[in-house]
Design a protein around this motif. Sequence first.
Motif, PDB file in Angstrom:
ATOM      1  N   THR B  31       0.957  -1.067   0.108  1.00  0.00           N
ATOM      2  CA  THR B  31      -0.037   0.043  -0.075  1.00  0.00           C
ATOM      3  C   THR B  31       0.952   1.269   0.042  1.00  0.00           C
ATOM      4  O   THR B  31       1.861   1.492   0.813  1.00  0.00           O
ATOM      5  N   TYR B  33       0.886   5.751  -0.390  1.00  0.00           N
ATOM      6  CA  TYR B  33      -0.179   6.744  -0.215  1.00  0.00           C
ATOM      7  C   TYR B  33       0.635   8.061  -0.490  1.00  0.00           C
ATOM      8  O   TYR B  33       1.785   8.193  -0.279  1.00  0.00           O
ATOM      9  N   GLY B  97       0.490  -5.211   4.914  1.00  0.00           N
ATOM     10  CA  GLY B  97      -0.426  -6.125   5.602  1.00  0.00           C
ATOM     11  C   GLY B  97      -1.907  -5.555   5.912  1.00  0.00           C
ATOM     12  O   GLY B  97      -2.642  -5.004   5.096  1.00  0.00           O
ATOM     13  N   THR B  98      -2.023  -5.680   7.226  1.00  0.00           N
ATOM     14  CA  THR B  98      -3.392  -5.451   7.894  1.00  0.00           C
ATOM     15  C   THR B  98      -3.660  -3.980   7.796  1.00  0.00           C
ATOM     16  O   THR B  98      -2.918  -3.313   7.683  1.00  0.00           O
ATOM     17  N   THR B  99      -5.010  -3.960   8.169  1.00  0.00           N
ATOM     18  CA  THR B  99      -5.597  -2.244   7.920  1.00  0.00           C
ATOM     19  C   THR B  99      -4.900  -1.587   9.004  1.00  0.00           C
ATOM     20  O   THR B  99      -5.211  -0.346   8.806  1.00  0.00           O
ATOM     21  N   HIS B 100      -4.551  -1.853  10.142  1.00  0.00           N
ATOM     22  CA  HIS B 100      -4.202  -1.184  11.202  1.00  0.00           C
ATOM     23  C   HIS B 100      -2.933  -0.955  11.353  1.00  0.00           C
ATOM     24  O   HIS B 100      -2.178  -0.453  12.435  1.00  0.00           O
ATOM     25  N   ASN B 101      -1.935  -1.343  10.401  1.00  0.00           N
ATOM     26  CA  ASN B 101      -0.502  -1.178  10.449  1.00  0.00           C
ATOM     27  C   ASN B 101      -0.246   0.264  10.350  1.00  0.00           C
ATOM     28  O   ASN B 101      -0.895   0.958   9.409  1.00  0.00           O
ATOM     29  N   GLU B 102       0.824   0.709  11.058  1.00  0.00           N
ATOM     30  CA  GLU B 102       1.137   1.887  10.920  1.00  0.00           C
ATOM     31  C   GLU B 102       1.835   2.511   9.491  1.00  0.00           C
ATOM     32  O   GLU B 102       2.332   1.455   8.915  1.00  0.00           O
ATOM     33  N   GLN B 103       1.675   3.448   9.050  1.00  0.00           N
ATOM     34  CA  GLN B 103       2.131   3.809   7.619  1.00  0.00           C
ATOM     35  C   GLN B 103       3.641   4.521   8.140  1.00  0.00           C
ATOM     36  O   GLN B 103       3.849   5.374   8.979  1.00  0.00           O
TER      37      GLN B 103
END
Lengths: 117, 114
Positions: B31, B33, B97-103
């Motif tokens: 992901t 951004y 990975g998962t949706t709550h991983n930090e950016q």
Amino acid sequence: AQSVAQPEDQVNVAEGNPLTVKCTYSVSGNPYLFWYVQYPNRGLQFLLKYITGDNLVKGSYGFEAEFNKSQTSFHLKKPSALVSDSALYFCAVRDTRGDTGRRALTFGSGTRLQVQP
Amino acid sequence: EAGVAQSPRYKIIEKRQSVAFWCNPISGHATLYWYQQILGQGPKLLIQFQNNGVVDDSQLPKDRFSAERLKGVDSTLKIQPAKLEDSAVYLCASSSGTTHNEQFFGPGTRLTVL
């Protein structure tokens, strides 16, 4: 829609004293909450996050934050401030309700922390 | 591990000119951004990619901004033509990975439009 408020533009504290940087949020579902720090001419650095579980979250550099669901707050704290903690701090939220593919964070406007020697 | 790389670090252009920014995310991060950070404000999402597909571009001014991530790794953000109000820091971030991983954020590109 999700939103974050950081009510203080600047927080001043003497070195060695405890510090608190305030953050409140608004989401439809349950929140994922984050704190980031930004030093001059550098990108944001992750400090800590709340996903679920214990309301007190511990992070990098001795920082911690307390999640309070009833007050929709996630204040950043440190027991003893250092001059090197002086920086810009951002609170961010992601709503768990809705399209889970959309993972963008909504940031507050930032709070400048100034620690005096 | 190596962090998120961005270039250039600074760019000054005249209004109505075009400009492009480059980002190389952390290896393996699916992901990516792009955020815009105007002075005195928090970052605001412009676009989110998952691999090479766009997940969220609802806040991207599509009449002048475009972005691509052709091979699911590097990404380019372009502004054409630039306006004075585009002066900001453009931050690239990546996560896994998962949706709550930090950016993880890059150092940003500071754009000044004269």
